[in-house]
Design a protein around this motif. Structure first.
Motif, PDB file in Angstrom:
ATOM      1  N   TYR A  98       0.834  -1.203   0.000  1.00 51.57           N
ATOM      2  CA  TYR A  98       0.000   0.000   0.000  1.00 51.57           C
ATOM      3  C   TYR A  98       0.874   1.260   0.000  1.00 51.57           C
ATOM      4  CZ  TYR A  98      -4.153  -2.823   1.218  1.00 51.57           C
ATOM      5  OH  TYR A  98      -5.193  -3.732   1.229  1.00 51.57           O
ATOM      6  N   VAL A  99       2.021   1.156   0.657  1.00 48.68           N
ATOM      7  CA  VAL A  99       2.924   2.316   0.665  1.00 48.68           C
ATOM      8  C   VAL A  99       3.394   2.596  -0.756  1.00 48.68           C
ATOM      9  CG1 VAL A  99       5.168   3.171   1.429  1.00 48.68           C
ATOM     10  CG2 VAL A  99       3.685   1.996   3.053  1.00 48.68           C
ATOM     11  N   GLN A 100       3.776   1.542  -1.466  1.00 44.51           N
ATOM     12  CA  GLN A 100       4.241   1.750  -2.847  1.00 44.51           C
ATOM     13  C   GLN A 100       3.148   2.381  -3.714  1.00 44.51           C
ATOM     14  OE1 GLN A 100       7.197  -0.601  -4.946  1.00 44.51           O
ATOM     15  NE2 GLN A 100       6.482  -2.352  -3.761  1.00 44.51           N
ATOM     16  N   VAL A 101       1.920   1.930  -3.489  1.00 43.74           N
ATOM     17  CA  VAL A 101       0.825   2.494  -4.298  1.00 43.74           C
ATOM     18  C   VAL A 101       0.692   3.988  -3.986  1.00 43.74           C
ATOM     19  CG1 VAL A 101      -1.669   2.418  -4.739  1.00 43.74           C
ATOM     20  CG2 VAL A 101      -0.391   0.286  -4.451  1.00 43.74           C
ATOM     21  N   GLU A 102       0.784   4.339  -2.714  1.00 42.30           N
ATOM     22  CA  GLU A 102       0.648   5.750  -2.335  1.00 42.30           C
ATOM     23  C   GLU A 102       1.853   6.562  -2.810  1.00 42.30           C
ATOM     24  OE1 GLU A 102      -2.054   6.977  -1.375  1.00 42.30           O
ATOM     25  OE2 GLU A 102      -3.101   5.093  -0.982  1.00 42.30           O
ATOM     26  N   GLN A 103       3.029   5.948  -2.778  1.00 42.41           N
ATOM     27  CA  GLN A 103       4.220   6.678  -3.223  1.00 42.41           C
ATOM     28  C   GLN A 103       4.202   6.892  -4.738  1.00 42.41           C
ATOM     29  OE1 GLN A 103       7.338   4.263  -1.433  1.00 42.41           O
ATOM     30  NE2 GLN A 103       7.611   5.756   0.224  1.00 42.41           N
ATOM     31  N   ARG A 104       3.576   5.981  -5.440  1.00 42.54           N
ATOM     32  CA  ARG A 104       3.467   6.202  -6.883  1.00 42.54           C
ATOM     33  C   ARG A 104       2.522   7.374  -7.168  1.00 42.54           C
ATOM     34  NH1 ARG A 104       1.299   1.726 -11.198  1.00 42.54           N
ATOM     35  NH2 ARG A 104      -0.647   2.129 -10.096  1.00 42.54           N
ATOM     36  N   LYS A 105       1.489   7.474  -6.310  1.00 43.81           N
ATOM     37  CA  LYS A 105       0.548   8.592  -6.472  1.00 43.81           C
ATOM     38  C   LYS A 105       1.222   9.914  -6.113  1.00 43.81           C
ATOM     39  CE  LYS A 105      -3.452   6.731  -4.665  1.00 43.81           C
ATOM     40  NZ  LYS A 105      -4.398   6.786  -3.553  1.00 43.81           N
ATOM     41  N   GLN A 106       1.976   9.889  -5.026  1.00 38.33           N
ATOM     42  CA  GLN A 106       2.656  11.109  -4.562  1.00 38.33           C
ATOM     43  C   GLN A 106       4.155  10.863  -4.622  1.00 38.33           C
ATOM     44  OE1 GLN A 106       1.097  12.803  -0.815  1.00 38.33           O
ATOM     45  NE2 GLN A 106      -0.381  11.144  -0.829  1.00 38.33           N
ATOM     46  N   GLN A 107       4.728  11.195  -5.752  1.00 41.01           N
ATOM     47  CA  GLN A 107       6.136  10.857  -6.004  1.00 41.01           C
ATOM     48  C   GLN A 107       7.072  11.495  -4.973  1.00 41.01           C
ATOM     49  OE1 GLN A 107       7.522   8.917  -8.465  1.00 41.01           O
ATOM     50  NE2 GLN A 107       5.594   8.336  -9.444  1.00 41.01           N
ATOM     51  N   ASN A 108       6.638  12.620  -4.376  1.00 39.79           N
ATOM     52  CA  ASN A 108       7.513  13.282  -3.401  1.00 39.79           C
ATOM     53  C   ASN A 108       7.744  12.424  -2.149  1.00 39.79           C
ATOM     54  OD1 ASN A 108       4.718  13.758  -2.941  1.00 39.79           O
ATOM     55  ND2 ASN A 108       5.265  15.247  -1.354  1.00 39.79           N
ATOM     56  N   LEU A 109       6.924  11.374  -1.987  1.00 39.83           N
ATOM     57  CA  LEU A 109       7.096  10.510  -0.813  1.00 39.83           C
ATOM     58  C   LEU A 109       8.151   9.421  -1.039  1.00 39.83           C
ATOM     59  CD1 LEU A 109       3.386   9.923   0.280  1.00 39.83           C
ATOM     60  CD2 LEU A 109       5.040  11.536   1.234  1.00 39.83           C
ATOM     61  N   ARG A 110       8.557   9.265  -2.265  1.00 36.39           N
ATOM     62  CA  ARG A 110       9.506   8.194  -2.592  1.00 36.39           C
ATOM     63  C   ARG A 110      10.785   8.335  -1.767  1.00 36.39           C
ATOM     64  NH1 ARG A 110       8.258   4.562  -6.060  1.00 36.39           N
ATOM     65  NH2 ARG A 110       6.920   5.025  -7.854  1.00 36.39           N
ATOM     66  N   GLY A 111      11.222   7.238  -1.210  1.00 30.65           N
ATOM     67  CA  GLY A 111      12.475   7.240  -0.445  1.00 30.65           C
ATOM     68  C   GLY A 111      12.314   7.753   0.980  1.00 30.65           C
ATOM     69  N   LEU A 112      11.150   8.311   1.310  1.00 33.11           N
ATOM     70  CA  LEU A 112      10.950   8.832   2.666  1.00 33.11           C
ATOM     71  C   LEU A 112      10.305   7.756   3.543  1.00 33.11           C
ATOM     72  CD1 LEU A 112       9.442  12.379   1.902  1.00 33.11           C
ATOM     73  CD2 LEU A 112      11.845  11.746   2.290  1.00 33.11           C
ATOM     74  N   PRO A 113      10.588   7.814   4.861  1.00 32.19           N
ATOM     75  CA  PRO A 113       9.861   6.880   5.730  1.00 32.19           C
ATOM     76  C   PRO A 113       8.367   7.194   5.680  1.00 32.19           C
ATOM     77  CG  PRO A 113      11.290   8.348   7.014  1.00 32.19           C
ATOM     78  CD  PRO A 113      11.497   8.695   5.577  1.00 32.19           C
ATOM     79  N   THR A 114       7.612   6.195   5.266  1.00 31.44           N
ATOM     80  CA  THR A 114       6.178   6.433   5.000  1.00 31.44           C
ATOM     81  C   THR A 114       5.365   5.270   5.555  1.00 31.44           C
ATOM     82  OG1 THR A 114       6.828   7.467   2.911  1.00 31.44           O
ATOM     83  CG2 THR A 114       4.509   6.883   3.118  1.00 31.44           C
ATOM     84  N   ALA A 115       4.169   5.573   6.003  1.00 35.10           N
ATOM     85  CA  ALA A 115       3.255   4.491   6.405  1.00 35.10           C
ATOM     86  C   ALA A 115       1.846   4.837   5.953  1.00 35.10           C
ATOM     87  CB  ALA A 115       3.292   4.291   7.916  1.00 35.10           C
ATOM     88  N   VAL A 116       1.088   3.795   5.677  1.00 33.13           N
ATOM     89  CA  VAL A 116      -0.326   4.000   5.327  1.00 33.13           C
ATOM     90  C   VAL A 116      -1.151   3.677   6.572  1.00 33.13           C
ATOM     91  CG1 VAL A 116      -2.241   3.201   3.873  1.00 33.13           C
ATOM     92  CG2 VAL A 116       0.049   3.471   2.908  1.00 33.13           C
ATOM     93  N   ILE A 117      -2.082   4.571   6.885  1.00 29.53           N
ATOM     94  CA  ILE A 117      -2.897   4.368   8.088  1.00 29.53           C
ATOM     95  C   ILE A 117      -4.381   4.273   7.740  1.00 29.53           C
ATOM     96  CG2 ILE A 117      -1.384   5.463   9.800  1.00 29.53           C
ATOM     97  CD1 ILE A 117      -3.044   8.038   9.382  1.00 29.53           C
ATOM     98  N   ARG A 121      -6.354  -2.809  -5.109  1.00 33.11           N
ATOM     99  CA  ARG A 121      -6.752  -3.970  -5.919  1.00 33.11           C
ATOM    100  C   ARG A 121      -6.353  -3.768  -7.377  1.00 33.11           C
ATOM    101  NH1 ARG A 121     -11.818  -3.442  -3.570  1.00 33.11           N
ATOM    102  NH2 ARG A 121     -11.721  -4.665  -1.687  1.00 33.11           N
ATOM    103  N   ASN A 122      -6.623  -2.570  -7.873  1.00 33.07           N
ATOM    104  CA  ASN A 122      -6.304  -2.311  -9.277  1.00 33.07           C
ATOM    105  C   ASN A 122      -4.799  -2.364  -9.510  1.00 33.07           C
ATOM    106  OD1 ASN A 122      -8.992  -2.022  -9.696  1.00 33.07           O
ATOM    107  ND2 ASN A 122      -9.003   0.218  -9.627  1.00 33.07           N
ATOM    108  N   ALA A 123      -4.059  -1.856  -8.545  1.00 31.06           N
ATOM    109  CA  ALA A 123      -2.597  -1.898  -8.675  1.00 31.06           C
ATOM    110  C   ALA A 123      -2.129  -3.356  -8.706  1.00 31.06           C
ATOM    111  CB  ALA A 123      -1.948  -1.148  -7.518  1.00 31.06           C
ATOM    112  N   GLY A 124      -2.755  -4.200  -7.880  1.00 28.23           N
ATOM    113  CA  GLY A 124      -2.425  -5.631  -7.879  1.00 28.23           C
ATOM    114  C   GLY A 124      -2.705  -6.243  -9.247  1.00 28.23           C
ATOM    115  N   SER A 125      -3.794  -5.819  -9.858  1.00 29.77           N
ATOM    116  CA  SER A 125      -4.138  -6.364 -11.184  1.00 29.77           C
ATOM    117  C   SER A 125      -3.101  -5.955 -12.225  1.00 29.77           C
ATOM    118  CB  SER A 125      -5.514  -5.859 -11.632  1.00 29.77           C
ATOM    119  OG  SER A 125      -6.474  -6.224 -10.688  1.00 29.77           O
TER     120      SER A 125
END
Ligand code: DCP
Length: 708
Positions: free
Chosen positions: A23-42, A98-102
């Motif tokens: 889920y973090v990867q999916v969110e980081q793809r949406k918000q590229q500025n999060l890439r490489g940063l410590p991130t969590a999905v809540i 789910r869509n990202a999984g597909s």
């Protein structure tokens, strides 16, 4: 209970691919500025900063764990980026994931048989691809091997101090004296590395993989080196891998069986199991489970990779921990409505995109009783045939819930209808739709046509009458049937498949009040959406990472006296009703009374009197039947009625037949028929002027003919 599947002697190459902090990867793809940063999905609720459900590897380095809440994560990693899961209907909306999984699956499936195991896990059978590679481009003949392949971890390959790990891997991959299994495995490692690189290129997601000769070992291996790495299990390393592997971490051993092994037999690692003979394990746990345990101790598993890209079932669930527990029927109904709305949307998309329909609706809940020593009694899961349309699903789910609750709290002691009842609380609710099958293409039966979901029910086990009985949920009332028919009629120029889809869609259109409304969350409440109740795709709460639906078959709801009463009611209502379904309703086996058919239908099924009010429509759908795997295509040949008042369609042996009695046709339905056959039916309805003979090639015959 687990069942042993014998392993074939053939060499197989199986990989298990698991996305990294998905889920973090999916969110980081949406918000590229999060890439490489410590991130969590809540989760969306605000209690102590929300529950973490996915943690990036950067954040893990700071000690952030999935079991934490947002506030705790900020304490250990002040710079952590917390991203909220999208919310719809007051609960998490997992569609983006789910869509990202597909997307990932569409890349992986190019190389071999692919089984979607969860929202972010896939099994692939790469045996054919590996064999081809071994024949055409064996690793030992390759000039160059990709860096990603050389980064593989090969179990049992010990790097001596000072040796170059990648060079060791290269040597292992290219050994000309390796046995056939290891050579294939080397090919598998190359193919999987290529696939992982392709996934990264096309989706921007990294994943990890295990490569072995069976699913069990591949799955264990994929988790061994994360993120973005792959682990290979040569046969010679299997014992070493399993020897110290904690028994409770093995799939299917996390629960009672694993605990029994620990406490009763002192088995703490898979290796400990080797001490016990197959016979002893069978005597203790039964033949199947005993053999299965004996096999897993040796890394033996013949389980096939199922060719399945789509989920086996859909589910939607939510938990209500602590003070959030639901204590009134009204609050349960509110949340069931939300869950059913989501489920209905997903069924609709599945129908639209994949042309699949689901047959069974199941309700699951967790509950507690206050002041009861037996408060650990499980809330029984309940199921019934699934009727499409949000309101119908909602209505059935509530009825299932009430049936379950009655059983849970006992009939005598409690009332369940009050607005407030302190004697019980619901801590989780889920609805699921299963037995999903494709709408058969190229089927030519009018029965199937109007039933929509009938083909899989044309089993010899199923009384024929039930075919229609179970078709009615799609358009159960007279007016709905009329609309369904109209939509069908307007599609006559379309292909049968198009028309069938149109018919089903029309059914949705009438009943589904489009439910995309989004509501805000409610504090503590946590939820999830369940992708596959049978698999590992259920994500409920942080505290319960992978809630699985109960393994036992849910109880079915039947009640013969009510069946009979409703049957009578339906029969009485039938005259003058305007559904073509009803025209064909009773023609399947004129010699059998409806009562007999229902009795046969209910026979063998578990019964439980529900005491709740089902509508006649939902009731008629409660004849739960076994769904055969295959569908049958009826080829109808008309026969000369030979002066009798019925015309029977004869079909080759083993196929479903149908027949009809002219004198039972309700004249009011004629206007609903396509113009091309109205005239002919009208003629039949004047029996004195025209004998009841259906000639080969007549328009109605042609209309119902398979090739139409
Ligand atoms: N998930 C969830 N609730 C949980 C566990 C997981 O909602 N209790 C979701 C979020 C995860 C996704 O499922 O991103 C996949 O779960 P995994 O267990 O595979 O964990 P991750 O992919 O997050 O991390 P890893 O790299 O460790 O596999």
């Amino acid at each position: 209970m687990p069942v042993a599947t014998p392993e074939t002697s053939d060499a197989r190459i199986i990989t298990h691919v698991d996305m990294d902090c998905f889920y973090v990867q999916v969110e980081q793809r949406k918000q590229q500025n999060l890439r490489g940063l410590p991130t969590a999905v809540i989760q969306y609720n605000s209690y102590k900063g929300g529950a973490l459900i996915a943690v990036s590897y950067e954040a893990r380095k700071f000690g952030v764990k999935r079991s934490m809440r947002g506030d705790e994560a900020k304490e250990v990693c002040p710079q952590i980026q917390l991203v909220q899961v999208p919310v719809a209907r007051g609960k998490a909306d997992l569609n983006a994931y789910r869509n990202a999984g597909s997307e990932v699956i569409s890349v992986l499936a190019r190389k071999g048989r692919c089984e979607r195991a969860s929202i972010d896990e896939v099994y692939l059978d790469l045996t054919d691809a590996a064999e081809t590679m071994l024949k055409e481009a064996a690793p030992e003949n390759l000039d160059d091997i990709e860096e990603e392949v050389l980064k593989s971890h090969v179990l049992g390959l010990h790097n001596e101090d000072g040796t170059d790990a990648k060079e060791e891997v290269r040597k292992w991959l290219c050994r000309s004296d390796a046995d056939y299994h290891d050579k294939l495995l080397a090919c598998g490692a190359i193919i999987v590395a290529e696939l992982r690189m392709q996934v990264l290129k096309e989706t921007e997601f990294t994943c990890s993989a295990g490569i072995a000769h069976n699913k069990m070992l591949a799955k264990l291996a994929s988790a061994m080196n994360k993120p973005a790495q792959q682990t290979v299990v040569p046969r010679s390393s299997v014992n070493g891998l399993l020897e110290s592997f904690p028994i409770k971490k093995m799939k299917q051993l996390g629960g009672k069986l694993g605990s029994s092994l620990q406490t009763d037999l002192g088995v703490n690692t898979v290796g400990d199991l080797l001490k016990f003979s197959e016979d002893k394990l069978q005597r203790r746990y039964g033949i199947n489970t005993g053999t299965w345990l004996w096999n897993i101790a040796r890394g033996i598993s013949g389980e096939e990779v199922e060719g399945r890209l789509l989920p086996k079932s859909h589910g939607s669930g939510k938990t209500f921990p602590g003070p959030q527990a639901l204590k009134t029927i009204a609050s349960v109904q509110h949340w069931l409505n939300q869950l059913c709305e989501e489920l209905s949307d997903r069924l609709h998309s599945d129908l639209d995109q994949n042309k699949r329909i689901a047959h069974t609706l199941t309700l699951h809940a967790r509950a507690y009783k206050t002041g009861d020593s037996d408060s650990h009694k499980k809330f029984p899961s309940k199921s019934c045939p699934l009727r499409y349309g949000t309101t119908k699903i909602q209505e059935d789910a509530l009825n299932l819930f009430q049936a379950g609750l009655r059983e849970y709290i006992g009939f005598c002691n409690n009332k369940i209808q009050g607005t407030q009842n302190n004697s019980w609380g619901i801590t989780s609710l889920a609805v699921s739709a299963s037995k999903i099958v494709p709408i058969p293409s190229g089927t030519h039966s009018i029965v199937k046509y109007f039933g929509g979901q009938l083909p899989s029910r044309s089993s010899s086990k199923l009384p024929r009458d039930n075919v229609i009985e179970e078709a009615t949920p799609l358009s159960p009332s007279g007016s709905e049937s009329c609309s369904g028919l109209n939509s069908y009629e307007s599609q006559l120029e379309y292909s049968e498949e198009d028309a069938k889809m149109k018919y089903l869609k029309a059914s949705f259109g009438q009943q589904d009040p489009s439910g995309n409304s989004s509501r805000q969350g409610d504090g503590l409440t946590e939820e999830s959406s369940l992708l596959s109740p049978q698999g590992n795709e259920n994500r409920m709460t942080q505290g319960e990472p992978r809630q699985e639906f109960p393994e036992e078959e849910p109880r079915r709801i039947h009640s013969m006296p009510r069946l009979k009463a409703i049957e009578k009611k339906n029969t009485a209502k039938e005259k003058g009703s305007c559904s073509i379904l009803k025209l064909f309703k009773n023609y399947h086996d004129p010699s059998t009374s409806l009562e007999q058919k229902h009795a046969a239908n209910a026979e063998g099924a578990k019964t439980s009197s529900i005491g709740s009010e089902f509508t006649s429509n939902s009731y008629s759908t409660c004849n739960q039947v076994e769904l055969p795997k295959e569908t049958h295509c009826e080829e109808i040949e008309t026969s000369n009625g030979g002066g009798s008042s019925s015309s029977a369609a004869h079909v080759p042996q083993g196929r479903q037949s149908w027949s009809y009695k002219i004198d039972e046709i309700d004249p009011s339905i004629v206007d609903e028929l396509p113009p091309e056959i109205q005239q002919e039916v009208r003629a039949w309805l004047r029996p004195l002027k025209r004998p009841n003979v259906v000639k080969r090639g007549s328009s109605i015959t042609h209309y119902f003919h398979p090739n139409k």
